[in-house]
Design a protein around this motif. Structure first.
Motif, PDB file in Angstrom:
ATOM      1  N   LYS A  60     -35.611   6.457 -76.286  1.00 54.64           N
ATOM      2  CA  LYS A  60     -36.308   7.324 -76.144  1.00 54.64           C
ATOM      3  C   LYS A  60     -35.393   8.180 -74.896  1.00 54.64           C
ATOM      4  O   LYS A  60     -35.586   9.519 -74.688  1.00 54.64           O
ATOM      5  CB  LYS A  60     -37.387   7.782 -76.745  1.00 54.64           C
ATOM      6  N   ILE A  61     -36.561   7.655 -73.622  1.00 54.61           N
ATOM      7  CA  ILE A  61     -36.435   8.329 -72.474  1.00 54.61           C
ATOM      8  C   ILE A  61     -35.244   7.787 -71.826  1.00 54.61           C
ATOM      9  O   ILE A  61     -34.410   8.995 -71.347  1.00 54.61           O
ATOM     10  CB  ILE A  61     -37.142   6.868 -71.515  1.00 54.61           C
ATOM     11  N   TRP A 114     -40.095  13.199 -74.338  1.00 55.93           N
ATOM     12  CA  TRP A 114     -40.678  11.320 -74.871  1.00 55.93           C
ATOM     13  C   TRP A 114     -41.762  12.161 -75.285  1.00 55.93           C
ATOM     14  O   TRP A 114     -41.583  10.901 -76.486  1.00 55.93           O
ATOM     15  CB  TRP A 114     -41.379  11.239 -73.662  1.00 55.93           C
ATOM     16  N   THR A 174     -41.704  10.029 -79.631  1.00 58.99           N
ATOM     17  CA  THR A 174     -42.658   9.118 -79.732  1.00 58.99           C
ATOM     18  C   THR A 174     -43.283   9.543 -80.917  1.00 58.99           C
ATOM     19  O   THR A 174     -43.389   8.764 -81.449  1.00 58.99           O
ATOM     20  CB  THR A 174     -43.590   8.850 -78.188  1.00 58.99           C
TER      21      THR A 174
END
Length: 334
Positions: A19-20, A277, A281
């Protein structure tokens, strides 16, 4: 199930690293185009981004609430299995009586051990992989498997049943599709024969039958959660909304930071990465909570619960050589 105070960053950051990376790519490209090529038209008003963010936050919150409810219901079901298992063992010891005390103890042990076999068969069935589950299909979940082991994937049901069933019963059970159901059927068949021989009174026979019915009900509830996925339409719209919002974030931040001054447009990158993020997340956590029996680190710890029940029941039989409780691996109990 994580039994630590919280997940450590050294575990959590690698779990969400994709995701980052994704947010870095999404934010760096428009920022470079805006700053070096002068594509100022990439900056869009913050209002549409905020509106989409509000909708995303709503659906993400709804999604995570519902997936948590599935997890909590699964834990409640296994809590009922704990209580009913203890009650069943007590009733077997008190209701089944013979003049021969040695024979009586053997009967008690046979039925209690068969119940432990039911717990074993049930947990193996619940750990079977389904097409909609994420633990083996998502790369971040596969990588996290290095921190713990799923006992049902490390051993076979055939071996696990050996201490609890006779060879004849074990072979019979292994040939059946729903092994847990057939084990309870063996229990009730033996109970009927004991009643016919006068070793269990009619009243106690009915009470024990109701106890087995309760176990069937609890197994059915587990199977409902296992075999019915979190509705795909809600899961899908959560993914779409989150990705759309995160894709628009840099364009909205470009507009806001450019108002402060040209050098400040570089703040678009860290703020976009951090905000995106968070939302991505949340979506990933919801996915990882949908299926509480799949073998995920956040699952209900059905293996550990089954071991604790086994210890309690064998202790009630007066046995001394009891198995040890399962210990967590990196704070993960399965």
């Amino acid at each position: 199930m994580n039994v630590g105070s919280h997940y450590k960053l050294i575990h959590f950051i690698p779990w969400t690293k994709e995701k980052i990376y994704k947010m870095l790519l999404i934010s760096v490209v428009p920022t470079l185009l805006f700053y070096f090529l002068g594509w100022t038209w990439l900056a869009i008003p913050w209002v549409p981004v905020a509106l989409l963010g509000t909708a995303t936050a709503f659906i993400s919150g709804f999604n995570n609430t519902q997936t948590y409810n599935r997890l909590w219901e699964a834990r409640q079901i296994y809590g009922a299995i704990i209580n009913n298992s203890r009650a069943l063992s007590m009733m077997i010891k008190d209701f089944i009586r013979t003049d021969d005390k040695a024979e009586e103890k053997l009967l008690h042990k046979e039925m209690v051990y068969r119940h432990i076999a039911w717990l074993t068969a049930l947990r193996f069935q619940l750990r079977e992989s389904k097409s909609w589950e994420h633990v083996k299909t998502k790369s971040w979940n596969r990588e996290y498997l290095q921190y713990y082991k799923v006992p049902e994937w490390e051993s076979s049901l055939e071996e696990e049943l050996k201490p609890f069933l006779s060879e004849q019963e074990r072979q019979f059970i292994l040939e059946r599709k729903n092994r847990a159901v057939q084990i309870i059927a063996l229990q009730t068949d033996q109970l009927r024969k004991l009643n016919e021989h006068g070793l269990v009174t009619d009243f106690n026979y009915v009470a024990l039958e109701n106890q087995f019915k309760e176990l069937y009900d609890q197994q059915g509830k587990c199977e409902r959660i296992k075999n019915f996925p979190y509705p795909r339409q809600f899961s899908t719209i959560n993914v779409f909304f989150t990705n759309a919002f995160c894709a628009l974030l840099p364009f909205g931040f470009l507009n806001e930071f450019s108002k402060i001054g040209e050098p400040f447009v570089w703040l678009t990158i860290p703020f976009s990465v951090m905000t995106g993020w968070v939302f991505m997340t949340l979506q990933q956590i919801g996915e990882s909570t949908e299926n509480p029996f799949e073998g995920n680190a956040n699952d209900v710890s059905i293996t550990q619960i089954s071991r604790n029940i086994e210890i309690d029941l064998r202790d009630m039989l007066g046995e001394k050589d009891l198995p040890a409780p399962l210990a967590p691996m990196n704070n993960i109990l399965m």
